[in-house]
Scaffold this active site. Sequence first.
Site, PDB file in Angstrom:
ATOM      1  N   HIS A  77      35.710  66.332   7.499  1.00 58.19           N
ATOM      2  CA  HIS A  77      35.259  67.720   7.590  1.00 58.19           C
ATOM      3  C   HIS A  77      33.897  67.753   8.275  1.00 58.19           C
ATOM      4  O   HIS A  77      33.114  66.799   8.191  1.00 58.19           O
ATOM      5  CB  HIS A  77      35.122  68.325   6.197  1.00 58.19           C
ATOM      6  CG  HIS A  77      36.418  68.560   5.496  1.00 58.19           C
ATOM      7  ND1 HIS A  77      36.541  69.477   4.484  1.00 58.19           N
ATOM      8  CD2 HIS A  77      37.648  68.004   5.651  1.00 58.19           C
ATOM      9  CE1 HIS A  77      37.782  69.478   4.038  1.00 58.19           C
ATOM     10  NE2 HIS A  77      38.479  68.581   4.730  1.00 58.19           N
ATOM     11  N   GLU A  79      31.153  69.241   7.536  1.00 53.78           N
ATOM     12  CA  GLU A  79      30.008  69.068   6.645  1.00 53.78           C
ATOM     13  C   GLU A  79      29.795  67.600   6.290  1.00 53.78           C
ATOM     14  O   GLU A  79      28.656  67.120   6.288  1.00 53.78           O
ATOM     15  CB  GLU A  79      30.216  69.859   5.338  1.00 53.78           C
ATOM     16  CG  GLU A  79      30.440  71.336   5.545  1.00 53.78           C
ATOM     17  CD  GLU A  79      31.916  71.726   5.599  1.00 53.78           C
ATOM     18  OE1 GLU A  79      32.264  72.788   5.063  1.00 53.78           O
ATOM     19  OE2 GLU A  79      32.720  70.972   6.184  1.00 53.78           O
ATOM     20  N   CYS A 107      34.433  73.437   1.122  1.00 57.30           N
ATOM     21  CA  CYS A 107      35.471  73.165   0.128  1.00 57.30           C
ATOM     22  C   CYS A 107      34.836  72.386  -1.028  1.00 57.30           C
ATOM     23  O   CYS A 107      33.680  71.957  -0.937  1.00 57.30           O
ATOM     24  CB  CYS A 107      36.598  72.357   0.765  1.00 57.30           C
ATOM     25  SG  CYS A 107      36.132  70.644   1.135  1.00 57.30           S
ATOM     26  N   CYS A 110      33.334  68.925   0.060  1.00 63.48           N
ATOM     27  CA  CYS A 110      32.078  69.021   0.807  1.00 63.48           C
ATOM     28  C   CYS A 110      30.937  69.498  -0.086  1.00 63.48           C
ATOM     29  O   CYS A 110      29.807  69.009   0.019  1.00 63.48           O
ATOM     30  CB  CYS A 110      32.258  69.940   2.009  1.00 63.48           C
ATOM     31  SG  CYS A 110      33.399  69.265   3.236  1.00 63.48           S
TER      32      CYS A 110
END
Length: 195
Positions: A77, A79, A107, A110
């Site tokens: 991801h 992040e 999410c 993260c």
Amino acid sequence: MHQPVEQNTLSVRIESTGVEAMMGLEEHERWMREALAEATHALTAGDVPVGAVAVRAGIVVGRGHNRKEAGRDPTAHAEILALQEAARTLDGWRLPGVTLYCTLEPCPMCAGAMIQARLSCLVYAADDPKTGAAGSVVDLLRHEGLNHRVEIVKGVLSQEAQTLLQAFFESLRDDSIPRASAAWRRRRLASRQSP
């Protein structure tokens, strides 16, 4: 308790009174534009267009955009990648004084990484009503039972981020996604058709 405060007349909401969160809207928009540029890289590569930029003392220390498809990695991801680069740049896993700008609400994975990194502030553009862990579905970043809480500013350039996300999902429907994700799309469509 955190009191939401309206900033200017835009839909930006400051969810805390911390120093990082009180930076000017222009400064937040400057760095969010960098995150949007990262999201565009993900879109071009056929991944969900989410981008992130980690900033400390006015300097970018980490960048990332979703690379789940390209890397075939469920943890790739934006992040996570930006936090990893920031940790390498700053030579340590603790990231005090770092603000992470992200085009989509994080999410739970993260958000957990942000807590582990002792991130000071998260600024994000668009809410994620399905998996958002900064208040939309669950609020891990300010959970009183955890050992660290992250300042949150939300809604910065949200329309721009939502436009990128909508373009991506429309491209899935009209089959105009980049070839890099064609195999993923075939698998996704096949799974929808199987009983």
